[in-house]
Structures are given as C-alpha cells and as structure tokens.
Design a protein around this motif. Structure first.
Motif, PDB file in Angstrom:
ATOM      1  N   ILE A 131       1.222  -1.041   0.276  1.00  0.00           N
ATOM      2  CA  ILE A 131      -0.072  -0.204  -0.050  1.00  0.00           C
ATOM      3  C   ILE A 131       1.265   1.285  -0.049  1.00  0.00           C
ATOM      4  N   ASP A 132       2.086   1.035   1.459  1.00  0.00           N
ATOM      5  CA  ASP A 132       3.056   2.745   0.866  1.00  0.00           C
ATOM      6  C   ASP A 132       3.503   2.357  -0.136  1.00  0.00           C
ATOM      7  N   CYS A 133       3.692   1.617  -0.960  1.00  0.00           N
ATOM      8  CA  CYS A 133       4.815   1.929  -1.932  1.00  0.00           C
ATOM      9  C   CYS A 133       3.887   1.640  -3.039  1.00  0.00           C
ATOM     10  N   ASN A 134       2.185   2.089  -3.195  1.00  0.00           N
ATOM     11  CA  ASN A 134       1.586   2.251  -4.143  1.00  0.00           C
ATOM     12  C   ASN A 134       1.499   1.773  -5.721  1.00  0.00           C
ATOM     13  N   SER A 135       2.083   0.446  -5.411  1.00  0.00           N
ATOM     14  CA  SER A 135       1.997  -0.983  -6.454  1.00  0.00           C
ATOM     15  C   SER A 135       0.931  -2.029  -6.329  1.00  0.00           C
ATOM     16  N   PRO A 136       0.440  -1.450  -7.097  1.00  0.00           N
ATOM     17  CA  PRO A 136      -0.987  -3.053  -6.988  1.00  0.00           C
ATOM     18  C   PRO A 136      -0.259  -4.291  -7.117  1.00  0.00           C
ATOM     19  N   GLU A 137       0.657  -4.163  -7.840  1.00  0.00           N
ATOM     20  CA  GLU A 137       1.480  -5.753  -8.531  1.00  0.00           C
ATOM     21  C   GLU A 137       1.725  -6.338  -7.183  1.00  0.00           C
ATOM     22  N   MET A 138       2.257  -4.987  -6.171  1.00  0.00           N
ATOM     23  CA  MET A 138       2.967  -6.227  -4.884  1.00  0.00           C
ATOM     24  C   MET A 138       1.998  -5.999  -4.266  1.00  0.00           C
ATOM     25  N   LEU A 139       1.227  -5.098  -4.038  1.00  0.00           N
ATOM     26  CA  LEU A 139      -0.483  -4.845  -3.315  1.00  0.00           C
ATOM     27  C   LEU A 139      -0.947  -6.846  -3.272  1.00  0.00           C
ATOM     28  N   ARG A 140      -1.052  -7.126  -5.087  1.00  0.00           N
ATOM     29  CA  ARG A 140      -2.472  -8.015  -5.603  1.00  0.00           C
ATOM     30  C   ARG A 140      -1.626  -9.143  -4.768  1.00  0.00           C
ATOM     31  N   GLU A 141       0.057  -9.585  -4.837  1.00  0.00           N
ATOM     32  CA  GLU A 141       0.551 -10.441  -4.537  1.00  0.00           C
ATOM     33  C   GLU A 141       0.496 -11.119  -2.982  1.00  0.00           C
ATOM     34  N   GLU A 142       0.836  -9.428  -2.005  1.00  0.00           N
ATOM     35  CA  GLU A 142       0.404 -10.043  -0.779  1.00  0.00           C
ATOM     36  C   GLU A 142      -0.491  -9.858  -0.390  1.00  0.00           C
ATOM     37  N   LEU A 143      -1.643 -10.077  -0.682  1.00  0.00           N
ATOM     38  CA  LEU A 143      -2.679 -10.305   0.073  1.00  0.00           C
ATOM     39  C   LEU A 143      -2.733 -11.613  -0.642  1.00  0.00           C
ATOM     40  N   GLY A 144      -2.481 -12.655  -1.622  1.00  0.00           N
ATOM     41  CA  GLY A 144      -3.028 -13.532  -1.806  1.00  0.00           C
ATOM     42  C   GLY A 144      -2.441 -13.958  -0.607  1.00  0.00           C
ATOM     43  N   ASP A 145      -1.082 -13.592  -0.134  1.00  0.00           N
ATOM     44  CA  ASP A 145       0.423 -14.451   0.787  1.00  0.00           C
ATOM     45  C   ASP A 145      -0.657 -14.659   2.341  1.00  0.00           C
ATOM     46  N   LEU A 146      -1.173 -12.879   2.481  1.00  0.00           N
ATOM     47  CA  LEU A 146      -1.804 -13.208   3.301  1.00  0.00           C
ATOM     48  C   LEU A 146      -3.725 -13.332   3.512  1.00  0.00           C
ATOM     49  N   LEU A 147      -3.824 -13.938   2.822  1.00  0.00           N
ATOM     50  CA  LEU A 147      -4.869 -14.835   2.450  1.00  0.00           C
ATOM     51  C   LEU A 147      -5.093 -16.445   2.699  1.00  0.00           C
ATOM     52  N   LEU A 148      -3.588 -16.598   1.773  1.00  0.00           N
ATOM     53  CA  LEU A 148      -3.108 -18.294   2.446  1.00  0.00           C
ATOM     54  C   LEU A 148      -2.773 -18.364   4.110  1.00  0.00           C
ATOM     55  N   GLN A 149      -2.391 -17.265   4.800  1.00  0.00           N
ATOM     56  CA  GLN A 149      -2.184 -17.510   6.713  1.00  0.00           C
ATOM     57  C   GLN A 149      -3.483 -17.651   6.662  1.00  0.00           C
ATOM     58  N   ILE A 150      -4.391 -16.846   6.198  1.00  0.00           N
ATOM     59  CA  ILE A 150      -6.269 -17.138   6.901  1.00  0.00           C
ATOM     60  C   ILE A 150      -6.504 -18.255   6.114  1.00  0.00           C
ATOM     61  N   ALA A 151      -6.441 -18.648   5.529  1.00  0.00           N
ATOM     62  CA  ALA A 151      -7.081 -20.345   4.868  1.00  0.00           C
ATOM     63  C   ALA A 151      -5.614 -21.187   5.507  1.00  0.00           C
ATOM     64  N   PHE A 152      -5.019 -21.027   5.499  1.00  0.00           N
ATOM     65  CA  PHE A 152      -3.814 -22.408   6.408  1.00  0.00           C
ATOM     66  C   PHE A 152      -4.395 -22.410   7.917  1.00  0.00           C
TER      67      PHE A 152
END
Length: 274
Positions: free
Chosen positions: A54-75
């Motif tokens: 979010i701070d880097c204003n990078s949609p590509e980075m945000l998309r990837e990191e949201l996926g990693d966070l979703l993995l943790q929730i699903a795990f």
C-alpha cells in the motif's frame, strides 16, 4: 498419481483444496507439521508486507501480498477444520453476519447523519455483541499483541469516546514538556525503571496528541524513520566521498557530530564540512 485438477485460473476453493493436499499424509513435510503457533509470526509479517504494498503504491505488490495474507487465513482455518472446530466457510459467514449487524443504516431501518454517527453506532453494537459492560472493557479488549504505539492510540481513542474531557492539543503538549522537565531535573540520571515510567507516560501523551490532531502515529513514525535513513545515507556518502574512503573507514568525531545534528535536527540534506 496426485488427484488435482490443474487450471489456468484458480479460486478460493482451489486454494483450500491445495492446502488440504499439502497437509495430507502424502503432502509437504513442512506444511503438514505446522501449527497455529508455528506460523503465527508469518501471519504478522504478511500483514506488514500488505502495508508495504500500500505504502509503495504498487498494485502488483499489493496483489501478491494480499494473496500471501489470504494463504495464512486459509491455512489457520484448515488447521481448525482438521480438528472439527470450524471451517473457512464459517469464517466467511461470521464476518458477513458481523458486517450486516453493524451496518443497520444500510441493511436495516436506522438513519444516520454522517460518519461520526456510523462510528458511534458501530461502537455501541460492538460493545453489545462482545458483552462489554463498561468502557474499561473496551480498553482491555485492544489486543496486547498490537505494536505498542498502535495499541496506545487505540486505547486513547476509546477512552475519549467514554467521555474523558481532555481534548486539548496544548494540554498534552504541556504534559509532554512537563515529562521532559522531570527527566532533565535529575540530569537524566534516574534509574532505568523510573526512566521507563516517565518515557512511557510521554509516549502515551504523544498517542493522545496523535488522536487530537488526527494523525496516524504509526504512519508518521514510519515515514520519519524512512526519511532518517535516507538523510543518513546521503550525509554518510557525502562525507566518505570527501575523504575518498569506504564504509569501513571511521569518520572523524567532528564529521559524525555534524551528521548527528543534521539527521536528528530534521534539516534538509546539506554539505558536511570535514
């Protein structure tokens, strides 16, 4: 042969299926032995990396990191599913019900006039649903695992909603000055415990000042820390260039003092005299 349907496009059901396979008897040796506690830090780190995106204003980075966070929730949900406690669908159901319940002005007949009334209603409904009988209960419910600055700000905000009358930026600025005077009165030679108490009170006063000025203290400190590093690097490079040295070469005390004055003084980048 692995029973898995390879696709060009996957969804949440596929993610849950992949985690189930990884946790199965013939799955991944690492994944299948993980517990809530063993991956607890991973969850925190992924949340911070989302913030970085979010701070880097990078949609590509945000998309990837949201996926990693979703993995943790699903795990974590998968671990509970294995123990027959709840499923990922239960998690989704609970948050949907919570959102509907706490937005009666959208899903019900309640009328509101602006964001302040929305937040007031939200707090009242939250207290009711969590059976918080007193405002002290709401302060206690702020997780102790939060970063100290974030927790301090949230506690101060909830205390203010309880009706505490001190909402003057000047009054907290005066409290901060008084706390610094106490430190200086002993020539900064108080014992560690007393210093900890005094500095803790000072930091909490800053949390209240953040609240009154509507400043996000975590964000403000993060940006100032980043600027500190940028300025320090620039000043150090300039000093090393002047003496044609390397980072392993020790700069003179005079140069280091000059750097400290500029870095801690928050000045713009300036030339350093040898």
């Amino acid at each position: 042969m692995l029973n898995f349907d390879f696709k060009e496009k996957y969804d949440i059901n596929d993610l849950l299926a992949i985690i189930k396979i990884l946790r199965s008897e013939n799955g991944c040796p690492w994944d299948k032995v993980q517990t809530h506690k063993s991956i607890r830090t991973d969850l925190i780190e992924e949340a911070y990396e989302v913030c970085e995106g979010i701070d880097c204003n990078s949609p590509e980075m945000l998309r990837e990191e949201l996926g990693d966070l979703l993995l943790q929730i699903a795990f974590h949900s998968a671990i509970e599913t294995e123990q027959s406690n709840f499923t990922f669908d239960d998690v989704c159901n609970d948050i949907c019900q919570k959102l509907i319940y706490r937005h009666p002005h959208v899903f019900g007949e309640v009328k509101v006039n602006g964001c302040d009334e929305v937040l007031k209603n939200w707090d009242a409904l939250k207290k009711e649903s969590k059976k918080q009988d007193t405002f002290a209960d709401t302060l206690e419910s702020v997780p102790k695992t939060f970063p100290a600055l974030l927790r301090g700000e949230k506690v101060c905000k909830r205390a203010a909603r309880a009706g505490l009358p001190i909402n003057s930026a000047k009054e907290f600025a005066d409290r901060i000055r008084a706390g610094l005077d106490k430190l200086e009165a002993n020539n900064f030679n108080s014992d560690n415990i007393q210093n900890q108490h005094l500095l803790g009170d000072l930091l909490l006063s800053f949390c209240n000042l953040d609240r009154i000025l509507k400043v996000d203290g975590e964000k403000a400190l993060t940006y100032s820390t980043n600027n500190f590093i940028i300025l320090f690097r620039s000043l150090e490079k300039e000093a090393l260039d002047k003496k044609a040295g390397s980072v392993s070469d020790r700069l003179s005390d005079e140069v280091l003092q000059n750097m400290a004055e500029k870095v801690f003084g928050g000045h713009d980048i300036m030339s350093i005299d040898r």
